[in-house]
Design a protein around this motif. Structure first.
Motif, PDB file in Angstrom:
ATOM      1  N   VAL A  79       0.859  -1.188   0.000  1.00  0.00           N
ATOM      2  CA  VAL A  79       0.000   0.000   0.000  1.00  0.00           C
ATOM      3  C   VAL A  79       0.895   1.238   0.000  1.00  0.00           C
ATOM      4  O   VAL A  79       1.848   1.344   0.774  1.00  0.00           O
ATOM      5  CB  VAL A  79      -0.940  -0.001   1.230  1.00  0.00           C
ATOM      6  N   GLY A  80       0.590   2.176  -0.895  1.00  0.00           N
ATOM      7  CA  GLY A  80       1.375   3.407  -1.008  1.00  0.00           C
ATOM      8  C   GLY A  80       2.503   3.325  -2.013  1.00  0.00           C
ATOM      9  O   GLY A  80       3.114   4.336  -2.346  1.00  0.00           O
ATOM     10  N   ASP A  81       2.793   2.154  -2.529  1.00  0.00           N
ATOM     11  CA  ASP A  81       3.873   1.992  -3.505  1.00  0.00           C
ATOM     12  C   ASP A  81       3.329   2.100  -4.933  1.00  0.00           C
ATOM     13  O   ASP A  81       2.124   2.009  -5.174  1.00  0.00           O
ATOM     14  CB  ASP A  81       4.572   0.645  -3.331  1.00  0.00           C
ATOM     15  N   SER A  82       4.251   2.264  -5.849  1.00  0.00           N
ATOM     16  CA  SER A  82       3.884   2.329  -7.269  1.00  0.00           C
ATOM     17  C   SER A  82       4.806   1.413  -8.051  1.00  0.00           C
ATOM     18  O   SER A  82       5.872   1.029  -7.577  1.00  0.00           O
ATOM     19  CB  SER A  82       4.005   3.763  -7.786  1.00  0.00           C
ATOM     20  N   ILE A  83       4.362   1.105  -9.253  1.00  0.00           N
ATOM     21  CA  ILE A  83       5.170   0.268 -10.140  1.00  0.00           C
ATOM     22  C   ILE A  83       4.949   0.747 -11.570  1.00  0.00           C
ATOM     23  O   ILE A  83       3.835   1.096 -11.958  1.00  0.00           O
ATOM     24  CB  ILE A  83       4.829  -1.227  -9.983  1.00  0.00           C
ATOM     25  N   GLY A  84       6.014   0.803 -12.332  1.00  0.00           N
ATOM     26  CA  GLY A  84       5.920   1.211 -13.730  1.00  0.00           C
ATOM     27  C   GLY A  84       5.661   0.018 -14.625  1.00  0.00           C
ATOM     28  O   GLY A  84       6.090  -1.096 -14.339  1.00  0.00           O
ATOM     29  N   PHE A  85       4.962   0.259 -15.715  1.00  0.00           N
ATOM     30  CA  PHE A  85       4.692  -0.790 -16.703  1.00  0.00           C
ATOM     31  C   PHE A  85       4.407  -0.129 -18.039  1.00  0.00           C
ATOM     32  O   PHE A  85       4.388   1.094 -18.135  1.00  0.00           O
ATOM     33  CB  PHE A  85       3.522  -1.687 -16.249  1.00  0.00           C
ATOM     34  N   HIS A  86       4.225  -0.909 -19.070  1.00  0.00           N
ATOM     35  CA  HIS A  86       3.939  -0.393 -20.412  1.00  0.00           C
ATOM     36  C   HIS A  86       2.583  -0.916 -20.862  1.00  0.00           C
ATOM     37  O   HIS A  86       2.332  -2.113 -20.828  1.00  0.00           O
ATOM     38  CB  HIS A  86       5.022  -0.817 -21.399  1.00  0.00           C
ATOM     39  N   PHE A  87       1.715   0.024 -21.300  1.00  0.00           N
ATOM     40  CA  PHE A  87       0.386  -0.358 -21.788  1.00  0.00           C
ATOM     41  C   PHE A  87      -0.185   0.785 -22.598  1.00  0.00           C
ATOM     42  O   PHE A  87      -0.016   1.933 -22.212  1.00  0.00           O
ATOM     43  CB  PHE A  87      -0.545  -0.662 -20.601  1.00  0.00           C
ATOM     44  N   PRO A  88      -0.828   0.595 -23.709  1.00  0.00           N
ATOM     45  CA  PRO A  88      -1.191  -0.653 -24.354  1.00  0.00           C
ATOM     46  C   PRO A  88      -0.086  -1.241 -25.224  1.00  0.00           C
ATOM     47  O   PRO A  88      -0.174  -2.392 -25.630  1.00  0.00           O
ATOM     48  CB  PRO A  88      -2.401  -0.273 -25.197  1.00  0.00           C
ATOM     49  N   SER A  89       0.955  -0.452 -25.505  1.00  0.00           N
ATOM     50  CA  SER A  89       2.064  -1.000 -26.294  1.00  0.00           C
ATOM     51  C   SER A  89       3.355  -0.837 -25.504  1.00  0.00           C
ATOM     52  O   SER A  89       3.381  -0.206 -24.447  1.00  0.00           O
ATOM     53  CB  SER A  89       2.171  -0.279 -27.646  1.00  0.00           C
ATOM     54  N   HIS A  91       5.639   1.051 -26.150  1.00  0.00           N
ATOM     55  CA  HIS A  91       6.093   2.438 -26.243  1.00  0.00           C
ATOM     56  C   HIS A  91       5.299   3.373 -25.331  1.00  0.00           C
ATOM     57  O   HIS A  91       5.602   4.554 -25.273  1.00  0.00           O
ATOM     58  CB  HIS A  91       5.993   2.924 -27.687  1.00  0.00           C
ATOM     59  N   ASP A  92       4.278   2.858 -24.664  1.00  0.00           N
ATOM     60  CA  ASP A  92       3.428   3.674 -23.799  1.00  0.00           C
ATOM     61  C   ASP A  92       3.705   3.311 -22.350  1.00  0.00           C
ATOM     62  O   ASP A  92       3.222   2.298 -21.850  1.00  0.00           O
ATOM     63  CB  ASP A  92       1.946   3.425 -24.119  1.00  0.00           C
ATOM     64  N   SER A  93       4.478   4.156 -21.671  1.00  0.00           N
ATOM     65  CA  SER A  93       4.778   3.860 -20.275  1.00  0.00           C
ATOM     66  C   SER A  93       3.638   4.335 -19.384  1.00  0.00           C
ATOM     67  O   SER A  93       2.911   5.275 -19.700  1.00  0.00           O
ATOM     68  CB  SER A  93       6.100   4.508 -19.861  1.00  0.00           C
ATOM     69  N   ALA A  94       3.487   3.641 -18.259  1.00  0.00           N
ATOM     70  CA  ALA A  94       2.399   3.927 -17.337  1.00  0.00           C
ATOM     71  C   ALA A  94       2.868   3.645 -15.921  1.00  0.00           C
ATOM     72  O   ALA A  94       3.935   3.073 -15.700  1.00  0.00           O
ATOM     73  CB  ALA A  94       1.188   3.063 -17.688  1.00  0.00           C
ATOM     74  N   VAL A  95       2.043   4.065 -14.967  1.00  0.00           N
ATOM     75  CA  VAL A  95       2.360   3.841 -13.561  1.00  0.00           C
ATOM     76  C   VAL A  95       1.099   3.366 -12.841  1.00  0.00           C
ATOM     77  O   VAL A  95       0.015   3.879 -13.072  1.00  0.00           O
ATOM     78  CB  VAL A  95       2.958   5.107 -12.904  1.00  0.00           C
ATOM     79  N   LEU A  96       1.276   2.365 -11.988  1.00  0.00           N
ATOM     80  CA  LEU A  96       0.202   1.827 -11.150  1.00  0.00           C
ATOM     81  C   LEU A  96       0.512   2.213  -9.709  1.00  0.00           C
ATOM     82  O   LEU A  96       1.642   2.041  -9.247  1.00  0.00           O
ATOM     83  CB  LEU A  96       0.142   0.306 -11.275  1.00  0.00           C
ATOM     84  N   VAL A  97      -0.494   2.729  -9.000  1.00  0.00           N
ATOM     85  CA  VAL A  97      -0.329   3.116  -7.605  1.00  0.00           C
ATOM     86  C   VAL A  97      -1.353   2.349  -6.774  1.00  0.00           C
ATOM     87  O   VAL A  97      -2.537   2.328  -7.119  1.00  0.00           O
ATOM     88  CB  VAL A  97      -0.520   4.638  -7.406  1.00  0.00           C
ATOM     89  N   ARG A  98      -0.889   1.749  -5.678  1.00  0.00           N
ATOM     90  CA  ARG A  98      -1.803   1.074  -4.758  1.00  0.00           C
ATOM     91  C   ARG A  98      -2.096   2.039  -3.615  1.00  0.00           C
ATOM     92  O   ARG A  98      -1.233   2.335  -2.788  1.00  0.00           O
ATOM     93  CB  ARG A  98      -1.188  -0.212  -4.222  1.00  0.00           C
ATOM     94  N   LEU A  99      -3.329   2.548  -3.575  1.00  0.00           N
ATOM     95  CA  LEU A  99      -3.710   3.545  -2.581  1.00  0.00           C
ATOM     96  C   LEU A  99      -4.149   2.910  -1.264  1.00  0.00           C
ATOM     97  O   LEU A  99      -3.818   3.416  -0.190  1.00  0.00           O
ATOM     98  CB  LEU A  99      -4.821   4.443  -3.130  1.00  0.00           C
TER      99      LEU A  99
END
Length: 174
Positions: A79-89, A91-99
């Protein structure tokens, strides 16, 4: 009547005096404009299918569902951490945060101002763009400070089988 070089004189106001063959001058200004308008019409009609495909793609972005992509197992993100990933391709970076234990948010992490990467800062509980000090609300993705005017594109996620999956990108609505 000839001039000094034994040539037949011509009227000075006759602009066709240098034409020696019949039908040599076939494309006048009017013909050129007709040809130009016809070519523009052909190009316009030829581009219609591509425009229709682009419009269909843009109008259907909200409905476009990508193959579900596993981001992370629930046990691997606190909880409170984040993780980077790529979606939908890739070339598209994204970040997921667990609140919280059950609440996750995910956004494409390119700032809507100048596409700089956006980072989750746990201590401030906000998403920050370091390029021009832009800040985004982690719950909505809406800008709260700095030059960005549009929210971050949200990634719709699903949690099942003890993992978090990215499903689609939520369409931006003005």
């Amino acid at each position: 009547m000839t001039d000094r070089n034994n040539k037949i004189p011509f009227d000075e106001d006759n602009y066709t005096h240098n034409i020696t063959k019949n039908n040599e001058r076939q494309l006048d200004r009017r013909g050129f404009m007709k040809t130009l308008a016809g070519a523009a019409g052909v190009f316009a009609v030829a581009s219609l299918p591509w425009g229709a495909i682009a419009a269909k793609e843009l109008m259907g972005l909200a409905d476009k569902e990508y193959p579900h992509q596993k981001i992370v197992d629930l046990k691997d993100i606190a909880v409170g951490d984040s993780i980077g990933f790529h979606f939908p391709s890739d070339h598209d970076s994204a970040v997921l945060v667990r609140l919280t234990d059950n609440k996750f948010v995910a956004y494409q992490n390119a700032c809507t101002h100048l596409r700089c990467p956006v980072y989750w800062v746990k201590e401030e509980e906000t998403m920050i763009c370091p390029c021009h000090h832009g800040k985004f609300d982690v719950n909505t993705g809406a800008p709260t400070a700095g030059p960005p005017r549009r929210p971050l594109p949200e990634i719709i996620i699903e949690v099942h089988d003890h993992a978090v999956y990215a499903v689609r990108v939520k369409r931006y609505e003005a």
